[in-house]
Design a protein around this motif. Structure first.
Motif, mmCIF file in Angstrom:
data_model
loop_
_atom_site.group_PDB
_atom_site.id
_atom_site.type_symbol
_atom_site.label_atom_id
_atom_site.label_comp_id
_atom_site.label_asym_id
_atom_site.label_seq_id
_atom_site.Cartn_x
_atom_site.Cartn_y
_atom_site.Cartn_z
ATOM 1 N N TYR A 1 -15.283 5.131 14.231
ATOM 2 C CA TYR A 1 -14.877 6.531 14.209
ATOM 3 C C TYR A 1 -13.814 6.791 13.140
ATOM 4 O O TYR A 1 -13.845 7.813 12.459
ATOM 5 C CB TYR A 1 -14.348 6.971 15.574
ATOM 6 N N LEU A 2 -12.891 5.865 12.981
ATOM 7 C CA LEU A 2 -11.851 6.024 11.966
ATOM 8 C C LEU A 2 -12.445 6.005 10.554
ATOM 9 O O LEU A 2 -12.008 6.750 9.682
ATOM 10 C CB LEU A 2 -10.780 4.951 12.119
ATOM 11 N N LYS A 3 -13.450 5.182 10.340
ATOM 12 C CA LYS A 3 -14.128 5.154 9.033
ATOM 13 C C LYS A 3 -14.839 6.484 8.769
ATOM 14 O O LYS A 3 -14.826 6.983 7.642
ATOM 15 C CB LYS A 3 -15.122 3.999 8.971
ATOM 16 N N ILE A 4 -15.447 7.059 9.803
ATOM 17 C CA ILE A 4 -16.118 8.348 9.654
ATOM 18 C C ILE A 4 -15.098 9.432 9.329
ATOM 19 O O ILE A 4 -15.314 10.246 8.417
ATOM 20 C CB ILE A 4 -16.909 8.699 10.931
ATOM 21 N N ILE A 5 -13.981 9.447 10.057
ATOM 22 C CA ILE A 5 -12.927 10.435 9.800
ATOM 23 C C ILE A 5 -12.431 10.302 8.366
ATOM 24 O O ILE A 5 -12.306 11.288 7.638
ATOM 25 C CB ILE A 5 -11.769 10.282 10.803
ATOM 26 N N ASP A 6 -12.161 9.080 7.944
ATOM 27 C CA ASP A 6 -11.672 8.834 6.591
ATOM 28 C C ASP A 6 -12.680 9.335 5.549
ATOM 29 O O ASP A 6 -12.305 10.028 4.601
ATOM 30 C CB ASP A 6 -11.399 7.337 6.400
ATOM 31 N N ALA A 7 -13.931 9.008 5.737
ATOM 32 C CA ALA A 7 -14.961 9.412 4.770
ATOM 33 C C ALA A 7 -15.078 10.937 4.695
ATOM 34 O O ALA A 7 -15.196 11.502 3.595
ATOM 35 C CB ALA A 7 -16.311 8.798 5.151
ATOM 36 N N GLU A 8 -15.021 11.605 5.823
ATOM 37 C CA GLU A 8 -15.166 13.061 5.826
ATOM 38 C C GLU A 8 -13.934 13.760 5.255
ATOM 39 O O GLU A 8 -14.054 14.778 4.568
ATOM 40 C CB GLU A 8 -15.479 13.565 7.236
#
Length: 75
Positions: A42-49
């Motif tokens: 989830y943190l990787k998704i947040i970072d990417a977005e």
């Protein structure tokens, strides 16, 4: 000028979200694997977005800036 001001105002919360995401990523690295499972994804998704939003804002800021050939020209 208005567009540039709005883009700067959007960039500020994005920077805060990104900093919090990075802090949480560092914190979860010390957790036992079972505890942190899922959070890293989830943190990787947040970072990417957030990075995607920042690129959009940068593009809009570039678009809103006066072009080099227009300096000193009056209509």
């Amino acid at each position: 000028m208005l567009a540039a001001g709005v883009m700067h105002e959007i960039n500020n919360p994005l920077a805060t979200i990104l900093a919090c995401c990075e802090a949480l990523t560092l914190r979860t690295e010390t957790w036992p694997r079972a505890t942190g499972q899922g959070y890293d994804e989830y943190l990787k998704i947040i970072d990417a977005e957030v990075q995607r939003c920042r690129r959009i804002v940068e593009g809009l800021l570039d678009f809103s800036r006066p072009k080099g050939g227009d300096k000193g020209r009056r209509t």
